[in-house]
Design a protein around this motif. Structure first.
Motif, PDB file in Angstrom:
ATOM      1  N   LEU A  43      11.184   5.221  -6.520  1.00 41.18           N
ATOM      2  CA  LEU A  43      10.127   4.631  -5.685  1.00 41.18           C
ATOM      3  C   LEU A  43      10.468   4.678  -4.195  1.00 41.18           C
ATOM      4  CD1 LEU A  43       7.369   3.197  -5.752  1.00 41.18           C
ATOM      5  CD2 LEU A  43       8.601   1.027  -5.715  1.00 41.18           C
ATOM      6  N   ALA A  44      11.665   4.236  -3.807  1.00 33.75           N
ATOM      7  CA  ALA A  44      12.021   4.203  -2.383  1.00 33.75           C
ATOM      8  C   ALA A  44      12.044   5.610  -1.798  1.00 33.75           C
ATOM      9  CB  ALA A  44      13.371   3.519  -2.193  1.00 33.75           C
ATOM     10  N   LEU A  45      12.586   6.569  -2.545  1.00 30.70           N
ATOM     11  CA  LEU A  45      12.662   7.954  -2.074  1.00 30.70           C
ATOM     12  C   LEU A  45      11.277   8.549  -1.902  1.00 30.70           C
ATOM     13  CD1 LEU A  45      14.174  10.604  -1.469  1.00 30.70           C
ATOM     14  CD2 LEU A  45      14.165  11.040  -3.945  1.00 30.70           C
ATOM     15  N   PHE A  46      10.431   8.381  -2.927  1.00 28.90           N
ATOM     16  CA  PHE A  46       9.083   8.948  -2.857  1.00 28.90           C
ATOM     17  C   PHE A  46       8.261   8.277  -1.753  1.00 28.90           C
ATOM     18  CE2 PHE A  46       8.207  11.488  -6.931  1.00 28.90           C
ATOM     19  CZ  PHE A  46       9.539  11.893  -7.011  1.00 28.90           C
ATOM     20  N   ARG A  47       8.492   6.991  -1.562  1.00 20.42           N
ATOM     21  CA  ARG A  47       7.795   6.269  -0.487  1.00 20.42           C
ATOM     22  C   ARG A  47       8.180   6.865   0.869  1.00 20.42           C
ATOM     23  NH1 ARG A  47       9.018   0.663  -1.509  1.00 20.42           N
ATOM     24  NH2 ARG A  47      11.010   1.078  -0.528  1.00 20.42           N
ATOM     25  N   LYS A  48       9.468   7.064   1.095  1.00 22.84           N
ATOM     26  CA  LYS A  48       9.937   7.613   2.363  1.00 22.84           C
ATOM     27  C   LYS A  48       9.371   9.010   2.597  1.00 22.84           C
ATOM     28  CE  LYS A  48      14.187   8.844   4.825  1.00 22.84           C
ATOM     29  NZ  LYS A  48      15.673   8.885   4.746  1.00 22.84           N
ATOM     30  N   GLU A  49       9.427   9.852   1.562  1.00 21.47           N
ATOM     31  CA  GLU A  49       8.935  11.228   1.695  1.00 21.47           C
ATOM     32  C   GLU A  49       7.424  11.256   1.922  1.00 21.47           C
ATOM     33  OE1 GLU A  49      10.489  14.091   1.672  1.00 21.47           O
ATOM     34  OE2 GLU A  49      12.494  13.718   0.871  1.00 21.47           O
ATOM     35  N   ALA A  50       6.697  10.414   1.193  1.00 20.54           N
ATOM     36  CA  ALA A  50       5.235  10.408   1.314  1.00 20.54           C
ATOM     37  C   ALA A  50       4.793   9.888   2.677  1.00 20.54           C
ATOM     38  CB  ALA A  50       4.621   9.571   0.199  1.00 20.54           C
ATOM     39  N   VAL A  51       5.438   8.812   3.153  1.00 20.04           N
ATOM     40  CA  VAL A  51       5.075   8.266   4.462  1.00 20.04           C
ATOM     41  C   VAL A  51       5.355   9.286   5.559  1.00 20.04           C
ATOM     42  CG1 VAL A  51       5.684   6.538   6.205  1.00 20.04           C
ATOM     43  CG2 VAL A  51       5.293   5.840   3.838  1.00 20.04           C
ATOM     44  N   ALA A  52       6.507   9.954   5.477  1.00 24.23           N
ATOM     45  CA  ALA A  52       6.838  10.967   6.488  1.00 24.23           C
ATOM     46  C   ALA A  52       5.789  12.076   6.510  1.00 24.23           C
ATOM     47  CB  ALA A  52       8.224  11.544   6.203  1.00 24.23           C
ATOM     48  N   ALA A  53       5.352  12.523   5.330  1.00 30.48           N
ATOM     49  CA  ALA A  53       4.332  13.566   5.255  1.00 30.48           C
ATOM     50  C   ALA A  53       2.998  13.072   5.808  1.00 30.48           C
ATOM     51  CB  ALA A  53       4.166  14.034   3.810  1.00 30.48           C
ATOM     52  N   MET A  54       2.668  11.811   5.511  1.00 27.08           N
ATOM     53  CA  MET A  54       1.415  11.262   6.025  1.00 27.08           C
ATOM     54  C   MET A  54       1.422  11.159   7.546  1.00 27.08           C
ATOM     55  SD  MET A  54      -0.651  10.791   3.496  1.00 27.08           S
ATOM     56  CE  MET A  54       0.058  12.310   2.925  1.00 27.08           C
ATOM     57  N   LEU A  55       2.569  10.818   8.115  1.00 20.55           N
ATOM     58  CA  LEU A  55       2.642  10.697   9.575  1.00 20.55           C
ATOM     59  C   LEU A  55       2.487  12.054  10.249  1.00 20.55           C
ATOM     60  CD1 LEU A  55       5.397   7.982  10.063  1.00 20.55           C
ATOM     61  CD2 LEU A  55       2.953   7.793  10.523  1.00 20.55           C
ATOM     62  N   VAL A  56       3.014  13.103   9.632  1.00 21.17           N
ATOM     63  CA  VAL A  56       2.783  14.447  10.158  1.00 21.17           C
ATOM     64  C   VAL A  56       1.291  14.760  10.145  1.00 21.17           C
ATOM     65  CG1 VAL A  56       3.135  16.914   9.734  1.00 21.17           C
ATOM     66  CG2 VAL A  56       5.065  15.325   9.541  1.00 21.17           C
ATOM     67  N   MET A  57       0.644  14.415   9.051  1.00 20.68           N
ATOM     68  CA  MET A  57      -0.791  14.661   8.916  1.00 20.68           C
ATOM     69  C   MET A  57      -1.583  13.844   9.945  1.00 20.68           C
ATOM     70  SD  MET A  57      -3.085  14.187   5.451  1.00 20.68           S
ATOM     71  CE  MET A  57      -1.899  15.139   4.506  1.00 20.68           C
ATOM     72  N   ILE A  58      -1.191  12.593  10.115  1.00 19.62           N
ATOM     73  CA  ILE A  58      -1.877  11.710  11.062  1.00 19.62           C
ATOM     74  C   ILE A  58      -1.709  12.218  12.485  1.00 19.62           C
ATOM     75  CG2 ILE A  58      -1.711   9.417  12.124  1.00 19.62           C
ATOM     76  CD1 ILE A  58      -1.233   8.323   9.250  1.00 19.62           C
ATOM     77  N   GLN A  99       0.822  -1.210   0.000  1.00 22.12           N
ATOM     78  CA  GLN A  99       0.000   0.000   0.000  1.00 22.12           C
ATOM     79  C   GLN A  99       0.858   1.262   0.000  1.00 22.12           C
ATOM     80  OE1 GLN A  99       0.264  -1.924   2.703  1.00 22.12           O
ATOM     81  NE2 GLN A  99       1.010  -0.522   4.288  1.00 22.12           N
ATOM     82  N   VAL A 100       2.069   1.193   0.579  1.00 20.79           N
ATOM     83  CA  VAL A 100       2.910   2.398   0.579  1.00 20.79           C
ATOM     84  C   VAL A 100       3.599   2.584  -0.776  1.00 20.79           C
ATOM     85  CG1 VAL A 100       3.244   2.585   3.057  1.00 20.79           C
ATOM     86  CG2 VAL A 100       4.772   1.139   1.730  1.00 20.79           C
ATOM     87  N   ASP A 101       3.740   1.491  -1.528  1.00 16.75           N
ATOM     88  CA  ASP A 101       4.217   1.646  -2.909  1.00 16.75           C
ATOM     89  C   ASP A 101       3.150   2.346  -3.749  1.00 16.75           C
ATOM     90  OD1 ASP A 101       6.648   0.470  -2.401  1.00 16.75           O
ATOM     91  OD2 ASP A 101       6.030  -1.531  -3.048  1.00 16.75           O
ATOM     92  N   VAL A 102       1.876   1.981  -3.502  1.00  7.59           N
ATOM     93  CA  VAL A 102       0.770   2.664  -4.181  1.00  7.59           C
ATOM     94  C   VAL A 102       0.777   4.140  -3.819  1.00  7.59           C
ATOM     95  CG1 VAL A 102      -1.745   2.811  -4.395  1.00  7.59           C
ATOM     96  CG2 VAL A 102      -0.632   0.570  -4.289  1.00  7.59           C
ATOM     97  N   LEU A 103       1.036   4.439  -2.563  1.00 15.30           N
ATOM     98  CA  LEU A 103       1.121   5.829  -2.109  1.00 15.30           C
ATOM     99  C   LEU A 103       2.242   6.564  -2.845  1.00 15.30           C
ATOM    100  CD1 LEU A 103       0.324   8.087  -0.027  1.00 15.30           C
ATOM    101  CD2 LEU A 103       2.116   7.130   1.449  1.00 15.30           C
ATOM    102  N   ALA A 104       3.404   5.920  -2.956  1.00 15.88           N
ATOM    103  CA  ALA A 104       4.542   6.552  -3.620  1.00 15.88           C
ATOM    104  C   ALA A 104       4.241   6.834  -5.088  1.00 15.88           C
ATOM    105  CB  ALA A 104       5.774   5.652  -3.498  1.00 15.88           C
ATOM    106  N   ARG A 105       3.584   5.881  -5.765  1.00 13.51           N
ATOM    107  CA  ARG A 105       3.241   6.092  -7.182  1.00 13.51           C
ATOM    108  C   ARG A 105       2.215   7.213  -7.323  1.00 13.51           C
ATOM    109  NH1 ARG A 105       3.093   0.084  -6.852  1.00 13.51           N
ATOM    110  NH2 ARG A 105       5.137  -0.631  -7.617  1.00 13.51           N
ATOM    111  N   SER A 106       1.290   7.290  -6.367  1.00 14.34           N
ATOM    112  CA  SER A 106       0.293   8.369  -6.393  1.00 14.34           C
ATOM    113  C   SER A 106       0.973   9.714  -6.178  1.00 14.34           C
ATOM    114  CB  SER A 106      -0.757   8.132  -5.299  1.00 14.34           C
ATOM    115  OG  SER A 106      -1.368   6.860  -5.431  1.00 14.34           O
ATOM    116  N   ALA A 107       1.946   9.755  -5.261  1.00 18.02           N
ATOM    117  CA  ALA A 107       2.684  10.995  -5.018  1.00 18.02           C
ATOM    118  C   ALA A 107       3.509  11.401  -6.233  1.00 18.02           C
ATOM    119  CB  ALA A 107       3.586  10.825  -3.794  1.00 18.02           C
ATOM    120  N   GLN A 108       4.012  10.395  -6.964  1.00 17.55           N
ATOM    121  CA  GLN A 108       4.822  10.703  -8.153  1.00 17.55           C
ATOM    122  C   GLN A 108       3.980  11.370  -9.233  1.00 17.55           C
ATOM    123  OE1 GLN A 108       5.081   9.225 -11.435  1.00 17.55           O
ATOM    124  NE2 GLN A 108       7.200   9.753 -11.988  1.00 17.55           N
TER     125      GLN A 108
END
Length: 574
Positions: A230-245, A174-183
């Motif tokens: 993919l790995a970079l965008f995943r890391k950046e997107a997850v970090a942003a989501m955790l701030v939001m959460i 699911q976080v790979d899907v998140l990274a692709r969506s962020a891309q």
């Protein structure tokens, strides 16, 4: 010491006296002995099952033992009567001064009234929320968040050390899907017109992440192959989501002590360590699963996998901890995560959505194997909440991008309404959250009814000041039997707290507060028809002060209960 705790101590002394007199064997286990309100209030104020519990191991008749215990309890100054009912239940009636004394205890203890040392300082890890970090919190996550947070507060209140933990599922697909969506949003921020295909997250909450990535990396990854970003965008997107959460949870007053990353857990080799530990003890072996039901031999290719012996602990089949491609199954990673948690806690509690019910047996089995049964583990299942607006269900779908966020709801009805409402039913019961009903000013709305009781208490003191009545002290002997009905219910608060903590059921606090508020409102309303029952009697300042102290005690109980729920006790209703 609160009244019920004091009488439990009195009962123990009475039993000790019987042991010294040779009427009861020494060393009998007393943990099942209780002191509680009788089921029928006409039977008295307190009841104990001591004779029923101890008679058999003592080799005596329960009623005969009850008579001996009753004779000891009758010696207490606070007891006006003792009776033995049925096969051996003991009922006690207390004199009114005992209840007046408990009101003084409530007032003196203040915000500590109801606290206990039941937990004996043991550490409990409560894991709750743990939503996938793929978007803002929505109301599907809200109930588990409130239940977990209220339970953590309850456990602290009864003497446990509590670790509030959030498990970040950041290693799955699911976080790979998140990274692709962020891309896609990254490309959009660079001026490209995009179309979001089925299966990716279309929500506009990803636009700021795309803009940040564009500002930081320019067009570096626009035409780059996926393995470069993919790995970079995943890391950046997850970090942003955790701030939001975190920000979303803060709107509910929820703050975790620890955020544990599944990706970091795997990178640190924790699943391998757990597997090795279990293999050494014979709990993991290499084997082949049975073919799924309905599969023919032609459709099924048996593969040898590392399997956990969960059937040894009551599960219906052994469970794979790895997939055929060598990656960890969700259960394998979860098993390692619980192994890690158990290193720093005496008890583990997981708050899960009811859709995870099918995995409870295996993870309970895993914790039992990993800790040798020494770590108590409990999973509380929380049913989903159905949102209603104008009687119509509100759909929630993160993938569609059309959903009601937790922030939306808190901003509309308020944190306290959301938190209280989430605790008005047992966690495993279905719940409707109707936007109109949760803010309705009626006794059918528990949030309003309890808050209104506290506001009334506060208004009494304001009105007394306006009437020139100053109450630095009070003669509580002026409180009569009808007044003391409220004290008897208020005195149950410590018992309710311990019971709720033991059962891991914070909704019991909400139920109790509603009952207390109902009795208070009934007494208040009695003054409409019977002026002598009013709390504020300008020509009787002494009685007024006594009843103001009574109201202050009830207000204290309501504040203490609401604090456990994470709800503010309001002073005025608007």
């Amino acid at each position: 010491m609160t009244l019920y705790a004091r009488f439990a101590a009195h009962l123990n002394l009475a039993l000790d006296a019987l042991v010294l007199a040779g009427n009861l064997p020494a060393g009998l286990e007393r943990r099942a002995v209780t002191v509680e309100p009788p089921r029928d209030a006409t039977h008295g104020d307190l009841a104990t099952n001591a004779a029923m519990v101890l008679a058999k191991p003592a080799g005596t008749n329960p009623r005969a033992l009850a008579e001996k215990i009753a004779a000891e309890l009758q010696k207490l100054d606070e007891v006006s009567g003792v009776s033995v009912a049925g096969p051996g239940f003991i009922n006690l009636t207390l004199n009114e001064d005992a209840w007046r004394g408990e009101l003084s205890e409530i007032l003196n203890a203040g915000e500590t009234y109801g606290r206990s040392s039941m937990g004996e300082g043991s550490t409990v890890n409560v894991e709750y929320v743990s939503a996938n970090p793929t978007g803002p919190m929505h109301m599907g996550h809200c109930r588990g968040a409130v239940v977990g947070d209220a339970l953590a507060s309850l456990l602290e209140f009864v003497g446990h050390k509590v670790i509030r933990e959030y498990y970040v599922n950041d290693a799955g697909g699911q976080v790979d899907v998140l990274a692709r969506s962020a891309q896609l949003r990254y490309r959009e921020a660079l001026g490209e017109t995009i179309e979001i295909p089925e299966g990716l997250y279309p929500g506009e909450y990803l636009k700021p992440i795309g803009a940040k990535l564009a500002a930081e990396y320019g067009d570096k990854f626009v035409g780059a192959p996926e393995n470069e970003w993919l790995a970079l965008f995943r890391k950046e997107a997850v970090a942003a989501m955790l701030v939001m959460i975190r920000d979303d949870l803060a709107l509910l007053g929820i703050h975790h002590d620890l955020f544990s990353s599944e990706a970091e857990l795997q990178a640190a080799g924790k699943p391998e360590q757990a597997e090795a530990w279990l293999r050494e003890r014979g709990f993991v072996y290499d084997g082949v699963l049975e073919a799924p039901k309905g599969e023919t031999p032609e459709d099924w290719e048996p593969v040898e996998l590392p399997l956990f012996r969960s059937t040894q602990f009551g599960d219906d089949q052994d469970r794979p901890i790895k997939k055929s491609n060598g990656s960890w199954t969700y259960f394998g990673a979860d098993l390692a995560y619980h192994f890690q948690k158990a290193q720093s806690a005496d008890q583990l509690i997981d708050i899960w959505g009811a859709d995870h019910a099918g995995t409870v047996k295996r993870i309970v089995a895993a914790v039992q194997a990993l800790t040798g049964g020494e770590t108590k583990f409990d999973v509380k299942l929380v049913q989903m909440v159905r949102l209603l607006r104008a009687g119509e269900p509100v759909k929630m779908s993160k993938r569609s991008g059309n959903f009601i966020t937790l922030a939306d709801v808190v901003n509309e009805v308020g944190k306290d309404v959301v938190r209280f409402t989430m605790l008005t039913r047992k966690a495993d019961a279905q719940m409707d959250f109707d936007f109109a009903k949760v803010v309705e000013a009626s006794k059918d709305n528990p949030v309003f009814y309890v808050q209104y009781a506290h506001a009334r208490v506060h208004s009494l003191h304001r009105k007394a000041e306006e009437a020139g009545i100053a109450c630095g002290s009070a003669d509580l002997s002026l409180l009569d039997t009808e007044d003391l009905v409220l004290v008897k219910l208020a005195a149950q608060f410590p018992r309710v707290v311990e019971g709720a903590a033991s059962a891991r059921e914070p909704h019991r606090i909400a139920f109790y507060l509603y009952d207390l508020a109902a009795v208070f409102h009934a007494q208040w309303n009695a003054g409409n028809d019977r002026p002598e029952r009013r709390y504020l009697l300008a020509d009787q300042p002494a009685l007024t002060c006594a009843r103001l102290f009574l109201a202050r005690g009830i207000g204290q109980i309501i504040r203490n209960g609401l604090a456990l729920m994470g709800v503010e006790a309001v002073q005025e209703m608007h």
